[in-house]
Motif scaffolding. Structure first.
Motif, mmCIF file in Angstrom:
data_model
loop_
_atom_site.group_PDB
_atom_site.id
_atom_site.type_symbol
_atom_site.label_atom_id
_atom_site.label_comp_id
_atom_site.label_asym_id
_atom_site.label_seq_id
_atom_site.Cartn_x
_atom_site.Cartn_y
_atom_site.Cartn_z
ATOM 1 N N PHE A 1 0.803 -1.220 0.000
ATOM 2 C CA PHE A 1 0.000 0.000 0.000
ATOM 3 C C PHE A 1 0.838 1.272 0.000
ATOM 4 C CE2 PHE A 1 -2.380 -3.412 1.987
ATOM 5 C CZ PHE A 1 -3.503 -3.434 1.168
ATOM 6 N N GLU A 2 2.157 1.149 0.039
ATOM 7 C CA GLU A 2 3.014 2.333 0.090
ATOM 8 C C GLU A 2 2.788 3.241 -1.106
ATOM 9 O OE1 GLU A 2 7.026 1.041 0.601
ATOM 10 O OE2 GLU A 2 6.704 0.496 2.690
ATOM 11 N N ASP A 3 2.701 2.687 -2.307
ATOM 12 C CA ASP A 3 2.496 3.504 -3.494
ATOM 13 C C ASP A 3 1.146 4.214 -3.473
ATOM 14 O OD1 ASP A 3 4.986 2.896 -4.468
ATOM 15 O OD2 ASP A 3 4.268 1.287 -5.774
ATOM 16 N N ALA A 4 0.168 3.587 -2.852
ATOM 17 C CA ALA A 4 -1.158 4.203 -2.786
ATOM 18 C C ALA A 4 -1.122 5.505 -1.985
ATOM 19 C CB ALA A 4 -2.157 3.235 -2.157
ATOM 20 N N PHE A 5 -0.200 5.599 -1.033
ATOM 21 C CA PHE A 5 -0.096 6.797 -0.208
ATOM 22 C C PHE A 5 0.930 7.776 -0.745
ATOM 23 C CE2 PHE A 5 -1.676 3.613 2.840
ATOM 24 C CZ PHE A 5 -2.846 4.246 3.200
ATOM 25 N N ALA A 6 1.861 7.316 -1.568
ATOM 26 C CA ALA A 6 2.964 8.162 -2.020
ATOM 27 C C ALA A 6 2.460 9.367 -2.810
ATOM 28 C CB ALA A 6 3.950 7.348 -2.845
ATOM 29 N N GLY A 7 1.584 9.157 -3.790
ATOM 30 C CA GLY A 7 1.093 10.258 -4.619
ATOM 31 C C GLY A 7 0.369 11.316 -3.808
ATOM 32 N N PRO A 8 -0.640 10.930 -3.030
ATOM 33 C CA PRO A 8 -1.341 11.945 -2.224
ATOM 34 C C PRO A 8 -0.426 12.662 -1.236
ATOM 35 C CG PRO A 8 -2.649 9.942 -2.356
ATOM 36 C CD PRO A 8 -1.309 9.637 -2.973
ATOM 37 N N LEU A 9 0.540 11.953 -0.666
ATOM 38 C CA LEU A 9 1.451 12.612 0.275
ATOM 39 C C LEU A 9 2.368 13.579 -0.448
ATOM 40 C CD1 LEU A 9 2.318 9.704 2.732
ATOM 41 C CD2 LEU A 9 0.844 11.681 3.140
ATOM 42 N N ASP A 10 2.823 13.224 -1.648
ATOM 43 C CA ASP A 10 3.641 14.145 -2.437
ATOM 44 C C ASP A 10 2.843 15.391 -2.789
ATOM 45 O OD1 ASP A 10 5.773 12.404 -2.327
ATOM 46 O OD2 ASP A 10 5.456 11.590 -4.353
ATOM 47 N N ALA A 11 1.575 15.204 -3.166
ATOM 48 C CA ALA A 11 0.718 16.344 -3.500
ATOM 49 C C ALA A 11 0.502 17.233 -2.284
ATOM 50 C CB ALA A 11 -0.622 15.847 -4.048
ATOM 51 N N LEU A 12 0.325 16.628 -1.128
ATOM 52 C CA LEU A 12 0.160 17.403 0.098
ATOM 53 C C LEU A 12 1.415 18.216 0.385
ATOM 54 C CD1 LEU A 12 -1.355 18.190 2.668
ATOM 55 C CD2 LEU A 12 -0.483 16.087 3.721
ATOM 56 N N GLU A 13 2.573 17.593 0.221
ATOM 57 C CA GLU A 13 3.840 18.303 0.449
ATOM 58 C C GLU A 13 3.964 19.503 -0.492
ATOM 59 O OE1 GLU A 13 8.599 17.330 0.806
ATOM 60 O OE2 GLU A 13 7.306 15.933 -0.261
ATOM 61 N N THR A 14 3.575 19.322 -1.746
ATOM 62 C CA THR A 14 3.629 20.418 -2.720
ATOM 63 C C THR A 14 2.699 21.553 -2.300
ATOM 64 O OG1 THR A 14 4.159 18.885 -4.503
ATOM 65 C CG2 THR A 14 3.235 21.015 -5.149
ATOM 66 N N GLU A 15 1.484 21.214 -1.886
ATOM 67 C CA GLU A 15 0.526 22.243 -1.466
ATOM 68 C C GLU A 15 1.003 22.983 -0.219
ATOM 69 O OE1 GLU A 15 -2.114 23.503 -3.069
ATOM 70 O OE2 GLU A 15 -1.402 22.209 -4.674
ATOM 71 N N LEU A 16 1.588 22.258 0.715
ATOM 72 C CA LEU A 16 2.111 22.912 1.912
ATOM 73 C C LEU A 16 3.238 23.875 1.563
ATOM 74 C CD1 LEU A 16 2.093 19.912 4.416
ATOM 75 C CD2 LEU A 16 0.577 21.907 4.420
ATOM 76 N N ALA A 17 4.123 23.454 0.672
ATOM 77 C CA ALA A 17 5.230 24.319 0.244
ATOM 78 C C ALA A 17 4.684 25.545 -0.489
ATOM 79 C CB ALA A 17 6.199 23.546 -0.642
ATOM 80 N N ARG A 18 3.675 25.345 -1.336
ATOM 81 C CA ARG A 18 3.070 26.461 -2.077
ATOM 82 C C ARG A 18 2.455 27.460 -1.101
ATOM 83 N NH1 ARG A 18 -0.416 23.999 -5.953
ATOM 84 N NH2 ARG A 18 1.421 23.896 -7.277
ATOM 85 N N GLY A 19 1.727 26.959 -0.111
ATOM 86 C CA GLY A 19 1.117 27.853 0.876
ATOM 87 C C GLY A 19 2.154 28.614 1.677
ATOM 88 N N LYS A 20 3.215 27.952 2.044
ATOM 89 C CA LYS A 20 4.294 28.607 2.798
ATOM 90 C C LYS A 20 4.922 29.709 1.950
ATOM 91 C CE LYS A 20 8.488 27.427 5.332
ATOM 92 N NZ LYS A 20 9.384 26.340 5.716
ATOM 93 N N ARG A 21 5.155 29.412 0.679
ATOM 94 C CA ARG A 21 5.751 30.402 -0.226
ATOM 95 C C ARG A 21 4.816 31.595 -0.381
ATOM 96 N NH1 ARG A 21 5.414 31.365 -5.786
ATOM 97 N NH2 ARG A 21 7.272 32.359 -6.640
ATOM 98 N N GLU A 22 3.521 31.345 -0.556
ATOM 99 C CA GLU A 22 2.556 32.436 -0.719
ATOM 100 C C GLU A 22 2.483 33.303 0.529
ATOM 101 O OE1 GLU A 22 -1.077 30.524 -1.895
ATOM 102 O OE2 GLU A 22 -0.315 30.102 -3.915
ATOM 103 N N ARG A 23 2.527 32.689 1.705
ATOM 104 C CA ARG A 23 2.507 33.475 2.943
ATOM 105 C C ARG A 23 3.765 34.322 3.057
ATOM 106 N NH1 ARG A 23 0.530 28.674 4.708
ATOM 107 N NH2 ARG A 23 2.483 28.036 5.649
ATOM 108 N N ARG A 24 4.894 33.736 2.675
ATOM 109 C CA ARG A 24 6.155 34.481 2.736
ATOM 110 C C ARG A 24 6.108 35.672 1.780
ATOM 111 N NH1 ARG A 24 9.595 31.145 0.393
ATOM 112 N NH2 ARG A 24 9.956 32.485 -1.369
ATOM 113 N N LEU A 25 5.600 35.460 0.561
ATOM 114 C CA LEU A 25 5.517 36.545 -0.417
ATOM 115 C C LEU A 25 4.545 37.635 0.034
ATOM 116 C CD1 LEU A 25 5.610 34.559 -3.778
ATOM 117 C CD2 LEU A 25 7.433 35.969 -2.773
ATOM 118 N N ARG A 26 3.418 37.226 0.620
ATOM 119 C CA ARG A 26 2.464 38.229 1.131
ATOM 120 C C ARG A 26 3.099 39.054 2.232
ATOM 121 N NH1 ARG A 26 -1.528 34.008 0.718
ATOM 122 N NH2 ARG A 26 -1.243 33.622 2.918
#
Length: 123
Positions: free
Chosen positions: A87-112
């Motif tokens: 089941f590791e692969d089943a979680f890998a994609g969603p977790l990678d997407a979550l990591e990307t969204e968290l990084a995007r939000g952090k970057r947007e807060r920093r820019l604001r």
């Protein structure tokens, strides 16, 4: 994999016993004493839990004189790990997407924050 393994691990008392044995082998009497003190479980009940874990292939038992020494059966845990690995692969994609969204939000807060500082400095 046998349903016995997950049936055995489904019980919180047995999971606690596995945690206890994960620290190293222990005589059955020590396991019973810890479980009695921590959870109020009788020695016969602990013996039954140990039997279920043994039959599921999760713990080993060996005789040392009149004592029975229990430990974690690494082969049993390897079977659990192998089953879960499917089941590791089943979680890998969603977790990678979550990591990307968290990084995007952090970057947007920093820019604001930088924009606000620039506007205050220009005023």
């Amino acid at each position: 994999m046998s349903d016995l393994v997950f049936d055995a691990l489904g019980d919180p008392v047995r999971r606690r016993i596995m945690e206890l044995l994960g620290a190293g082998e222990r005589p059955a009497g020590d396991v019973a004493a810890v479980m009695r003190e921590g959870l109020g479980i009788s020695q016969p009940a602990v013996s039954q839990h140990l039997k279920v874990l043994r039959e599921a292939g999760l713990v080993t038992v060996r005789a040392e004189g009149t004592r029975r020494i229990y430990g974690v059966d690494d082969a049993g845990l390897d079977r659990v790990r192998a089953w879960l690995a499917r089941f590791e692969d089943a979680f890998a994609g969603p977790l990678d997407a979550l990591e990307t969204e968290l990084a995007r939000g952090k970057r947007e807060r920093r820019l604001r924050g930088e924009d606000r500082r620039e506007r205050r400095g220009a005023a």
